[in-house]
Design a protein around this motif. Structure first.
Motif, PDB file in Angstrom:
ATOM      1  N   VAL A  36       2.250   5.023 -19.147  1.00 32.21           N
ATOM      2  CA  VAL A  36       1.125   6.142 -18.831  1.00 32.21           C
ATOM      3  C   VAL A  36       1.160   7.105 -20.130  1.00 32.21           C
ATOM      4  O   VAL A  36       2.368   7.809 -20.115  1.00 32.21           O
ATOM      5  N   GLY A  80      -0.020  10.402 -22.380  1.00 33.45           N
ATOM      6  CA  GLY A  80      -1.039  11.605 -22.219  1.00 33.45           C
ATOM      7  C   GLY A  80      -0.465  12.592 -23.160  1.00 33.45           C
ATOM      8  O   GLY A  80       0.801  12.738 -23.290  1.00 33.45           O
ATOM      9  N   LYS A 109       0.919  14.346 -16.328  1.00 31.01           N
ATOM     10  CA  LYS A 109       1.484  12.918 -16.085  1.00 31.01           C
ATOM     11  C   LYS A 109       2.278  13.130 -14.888  1.00 31.01           C
ATOM     12  O   LYS A 109       2.461  12.274 -14.173  1.00 31.01           O
ATOM     13  N   SER A 110       3.324  13.961 -15.088  1.00 31.41           N
ATOM     14  CA  SER A 110       4.365  14.040 -14.376  1.00 31.41           C
ATOM     15  C   SER A 110       3.807  14.461 -12.774  1.00 31.41           C
ATOM     16  O   SER A 110       4.306  13.891 -11.795  1.00 31.41           O
ATOM     17  N   ASP A 136      10.365   9.328 -16.747  1.00 33.19           N
ATOM     18  CA  ASP A 136       9.620  10.474 -17.308  1.00 33.19           C
ATOM     19  C   ASP A 136      10.569  11.360 -18.471  1.00 33.19           C
ATOM     20  O   ASP A 136      11.018  12.059 -17.776  1.00 33.19           O
ATOM     21  N   SER A 137      10.296  11.025 -19.487  1.00 29.16           N
ATOM     22  CA  SER A 137       9.678  10.067 -20.187  1.00 29.16           C
ATOM     23  C   SER A 137      10.530   9.035 -21.111  1.00 29.16           C
ATOM     24  O   SER A 137      11.639   9.439 -21.337  1.00 29.16           O
ATOM     25  N   VAL A 191       6.685   6.927 -18.583  1.00 31.71           N
ATOM     26  CA  VAL A 191       5.598   8.276 -19.144  1.00 31.71           C
ATOM     27  C   VAL A 191       6.006   8.381 -20.638  1.00 31.71           C
ATOM     28  O   VAL A 191       7.091   8.099 -21.110  1.00 31.71           O
ATOM     29  N   HIS A 210       4.629  10.298 -24.492  1.00 28.15           N
ATOM     30  CA  HIS A 210       4.058  11.278 -24.949  1.00 28.15           C
ATOM     31  C   HIS A 210       2.960  10.750 -26.057  1.00 28.15           C
ATOM     32  O   HIS A 210       3.290   9.719 -26.741  1.00 28.15           O
ATOM     33  N   SER A 237      -4.092   5.606 -20.215  1.00 30.22           N
ATOM     34  CA  SER A 237      -4.413   6.760 -21.207  1.00 30.22           C
ATOM     35  C   SER A 237      -4.732   7.757 -19.959  1.00 30.22           C
ATOM     36  O   SER A 237      -5.920   7.730 -19.422  1.00 30.22           O
ATOM     37  N   PHE A 238      -4.016   9.020 -20.015  1.00 31.24           N
ATOM     38  CA  PHE A 238      -4.404  10.107 -19.156  1.00 31.24           C
ATOM     39  C   PHE A 238      -5.037  11.223 -20.059  1.00 31.24           C
ATOM     40  O   PHE A 238      -4.168  11.648 -20.895  1.00 31.24           O
ATOM     41  N   MET A 253      -8.414   8.981 -16.367  1.00 25.41           N
ATOM     42  CA  MET A 253      -7.429   7.844 -16.506  1.00 25.41           C
ATOM     43  C   MET A 253      -8.233   6.395 -17.008  1.00 25.41           C
ATOM     44  O   MET A 253      -9.135   6.122 -16.338  1.00 25.41           O
TER      45      MET A 253
END
Ligand code: TYD
Ligand code: MG
Length: 543
Positions: free
Chosen positions: A99, A101, A107-108, A177-178, A218, A220, A242-243, A254
Motif C-alpha cells: 500500500v 501513498g 495509510k496507517s 508499516d513501513s 506500507v 512511502h 495506491s492511496f 484507493m
C-alpha cells in the motif's frame, strides 16, 4: 588487501551500474546513483540470523488440475467494504499487498482499522510499527475504537526480530508499516537504501508464502508519486494499491495499480473523519452536496474513475485581466486539456478569452485525468464567460476534438445512468452517444458550439435566451449573443446575435438555421427535461 567491490545503485529503479554517472543508465533519473557494496553471490539469504530458514524446504510439484479449486485462493473480506471493492472481494491468504501513498495521507489509519476488523473475525493479526512507537499506535487504536484482543502490536525495525515475532504470534495477517523503515543487518547496504527495501520485502514475501500469511506492506511514495524503489517492489508483491487524496480534503481514493487476483479498474473512496476512515458508498452525492445550482460557470460531469462512474462539479471563473499573459489555473483537470478547451472555444465557438483570467476547478478535491470531462470544462468556461448559468438538472459528457467536434467517451451509458440515478434529467452528449436511461433527455450535439447552444449558453437556443427573446430584450441588448436575462459576462463573445449565427467571429462548423434551436431542437431530445428542470421556463418553450 584487495579493495571491497562496490556498485552504484539507482534509488528510483534499483538498477546497478559499475561506475558512477549523473544519470541512471536504466531509468535515466538524474542524480539517483549511490555507492554500495557489491552483493556477494549466495550471501544474502544464506547467512546469519536464521535467514537460511527463510529459504524453506523445497516445494513439491503437483498436477495443476489438483491445485485448481483447492479453495486456498479465495479472498477473505477485510470487513472494510471500500477496501474489499478494490481488492475484488478481500485479501487472498498468503498474498502480499503493498500500500503506497504520501506521508500523512492515512495509510496507517486505514490499515489499523482494516486489521482491527479482520482480528475481530477471529484470527490473530500482527501490526509491526517501524515508524511510530507502540504508544503512538496504541493512542491511534484508542481513537479508532479498536477492541479486538487478538490484534498484536510491536514496534520493531530489525527484520530478523520481525520474523521472530511472526513466529511467536503466528498471525493470519501481518502488517509492516513501513517497509522502508525496517532493515536487515545481514545486508551490507544502508537502512532505507533500495537494496535494503528490496531485500527486506523479499524475505517478507518468502515468509508470507511459506506460512500462507496475508501480508500488507506500507510504502512511502517519493515527491513525484512513485513508490521508492518502485519497480523492484512491484514485481515482488501480488498487489499494489495506491492511496491518494488532497491533504486538505477529507476524501481519499484507493486505486489498484497491480493486482494478481483481479482487475485494476475498481476505485475505493474513503472519507477521513474524527474516528478514522469511513467508506463513501455514494461519492457522487458527496461531491454534489454543497453545489449551488443556477450559478454561471458550474456544470456537472459524469466521469469515470476506473470502472466507477462519479458525478463531479466542474467550476469555472472568468475575470477580466490587464496582464499580458492572463492567468490560467486548473485544479483537478489537466492544464493542457484546459488550454486546449480555451483554444477550441475561441476558434470554434467565438468565445475569446485572451484578456481574461480563467480558473477551472473540480469541486471536492477530485482529480479527473480523463477526456470525458472536456465538454464540461469548455461549457463551464463558456458559461462563466457569458454569465449564463446552465440548467440545474443538466450534465455534460464528451471529449472535445481540436476541430471543435464532440467525441464519445467510454461507458457513456454507465455515466448517464449515474446521472439519472442522482436526479439529473438532461444531458448534452456527442452525437453518437448511446440511448439514455429513462428519465434523462439527451441533446446530441456534433460540435462544442452546438452543445453550448443546447445548454442555452450561446445563441438563440436554450431557455435563458428564449425567455429573453420573449421579453423583447434581445434586440436592445448590447452583446447580442449574450442575450440572457443575466448581465453579460467578462468573456468577449465574438460577433453573433440572436439570429442564431452565434459564432460570428469564428467560422461556424455548422450553421444554426432555426433561431429556436436549443435543447429540444437537437435530435433525440424532447425538451421535457429542461421544462422539468426549470419549471419557470415552461411558457417560453411553447411554440
Ligand atoms: P496516518 O494514518 O498517520 O497517515 P500515514 O500513515 O499515511 O502517514 O494519518 C495521518 C493523518 O490522519 C493525520 O494528519 C491525522 C489524520 N487522522 C484523522 O483525521 N482522523 C483520525 O481518526 C486519525 C487516526 C488520523
Ligand atoms: Mg503511517
Amino acid at each position: 588487501m584487495p579493495r571491497a567491490k562496490t556498485v552504484y545503485r539507482c534509488a528510483e529503479c534499483g538498477a546497478t551500474a559499475p561506475q558512477w554517472t549523473g544519470w541512471c543508465p536504466a531509468c535515466e533519473a538524474s542524480g539517483t546513483l549511490s555507492e554500495e557494496p557489491a552483493d556477494r553471490p549466495g550471501s544474502r539469504f544464506a547467512s546469519g540470523g536464521g535467514a537460511s530458514g527463510a529459504l524453506g524446504a523445497p516445494s513439491t510439484p503437483v498436477p495443476l488440475v489438483e491445485a485448481i479449486g483447492d479453495g486456498g485462493g479465495d479472498p477473505v473480506p477485510t470487513g472494510f467494504g471500500e477496501l474489499d471493492r478494490v481488492l475484488g472481494g478481500g485479501l487472498v491468504p498468503g498474498s502480499v499487498t503493498l500500500v503506497g501513498g504520501e506521508p500523512g495521507i492515512g495509510k496507517s489509519t486505514l490499515l489499523l482499522q482494516a486489521l482491527a476488523s479482520m482480528a475481530a473475525g477471529g484470527g490473530a493479526c500482527l501490526y509491526v510499527s517501524a515508524e511510530e512507537s507502540a504508544r503512538q499506535v496504541a493512542l491511534r487504536g484508542e481513537r479508532l475504537g479498536v477492541t479486538a484482543p487478538n490484534l498484536w502490536l510491536v514496534a520493531e525495525t530489525v527484520l530478523p526480530h520481525v520474523l521472530d515475532h511472526v513466529g511467536t504470534v503466528a498471525p493470519e495477517v501481518l502488517i509492516v508499516d513501513s517497509v522502508q523503515t525496517i532493515h536487515d543487518p545481514d545486508l551490507s547496504s544502508a537502512p532505507g537504501s533500495v537494496a535494503q527495501v528490496r531485500g527486506c520485502a523479499h524475505r517478507l514475501v518468502v515468509e508470507a508464502k511459506r506460512r500462507s500469511m496475508t501480508t500488507i506492506l506500507v510504502g512511502h511514495v517519493t515527491k513525484d508519486g512513485a513508490l521508492a524503489g518502485p519497480r523492484v517492489l512491484e514485481h515482488l508483491v501480488d498487489t499494489v494499491l495506491s492511496f491518494e487524496g488532497e491533504r486538505h480534503h477529507a476524501l481519499r481514493l484507493m486505486r489498484p495499480v497491480k493486482h494478481r487476483f483481479g482487475g485494476t479498474h475498481e476505485l475505493g473512496l474513503f472519507e477521513m473523519g474524527e474516528a478514522g476512515l469511513a467508506g463513501v458508498p455514494d461519492p457522487s452525492a458527496l461531491f454534489l452536496a454543497d453545489r449551488q445550482p443556477g450559478v454561471a460557470g458550474s456544470i456537472v460531469a459524469p466521469v469515470l474513475d476506473g470502472q466507477r462512474p462519479l458525478l463531479v462539479e466542474v467550476q469555472a471563473l472568468v475575470v477580466p485581466s490587464q496582464a499580458p499573459m492572463p492567468r490560467r489555473t486548473a485544479q483537478g483537470v489537466d492544464s493542457g486539456r484546459l488550454a486546449q478547451a480555451l483554444a477550441v472555444l475561441e476558434r470554434h465557438a467565438g468565445i475569446v478569452l485572451g484578456r481574461s483570467e480563467v480558473h477551472v476547478a473540480v469541486a471536492g478535491g477530485v482529480r479527473v485525468p480523463e477526456p470525458g470531462v472536456d465538454l464540461a470544462v469548455a461549457m463551464a468556461v463558456a458559461s462563466a464567460a457569458t454569465d449564463r448559468p446552465v440548467p440545474a438538472g443538466l450534465v455534460a459528457c464528451g471529449e472535445v476534438g481540436l476541430g471543435g467536434e464532440l467525441r464519445q467517451v467510454g461507458r457513456t451509458e454507465r455515466r448517464l445512468a449515474e446521472a439519472a440515478r442522482l436526479g439529473f434529467d438532461a444531458a448534452v452528449v456527442p452525437h453518437s452517444a448511446p440511448e439514455p436511461p429513462d428519465g434523462l433527455a439527451v441533446a446530441r450535439a456534433t460540435t462544442l458550439r452546438l452543445a453550448l447552444v443546447a445548454a442555452g449558453i450561446l445563441g438563440g437556443g436554450g431557455p435563458a435566451a428564449r425567455s429573453a427573446r420573449r421579453d423583447r430584450q434581445a434586440a436592445t441588448h448590447p452583446a447580442g449573443a449574450a442575450a440572457g436575462s443575466a448581465p453579460s459576462g467578462t468573456g468577449r463573445v465574438a460577433g453573433g446575435g440572436s439570429s442564431g449565427n452565434d459564432g460570428g467571429g469564428a467560422p461556424p462548423s455548422r450553421p444554426v438555421r432555426d433561431p429556436d434551436f436549443g435543447f429540444d431542437g437537437i435530435e433525440g431530445a424532447t425538451g421535457r427535461a429542461l421544462r422539468a428542470v426549470r419549471p419557470g421556463e415552461r411558457a417560453s418553450h411553447a411554440p
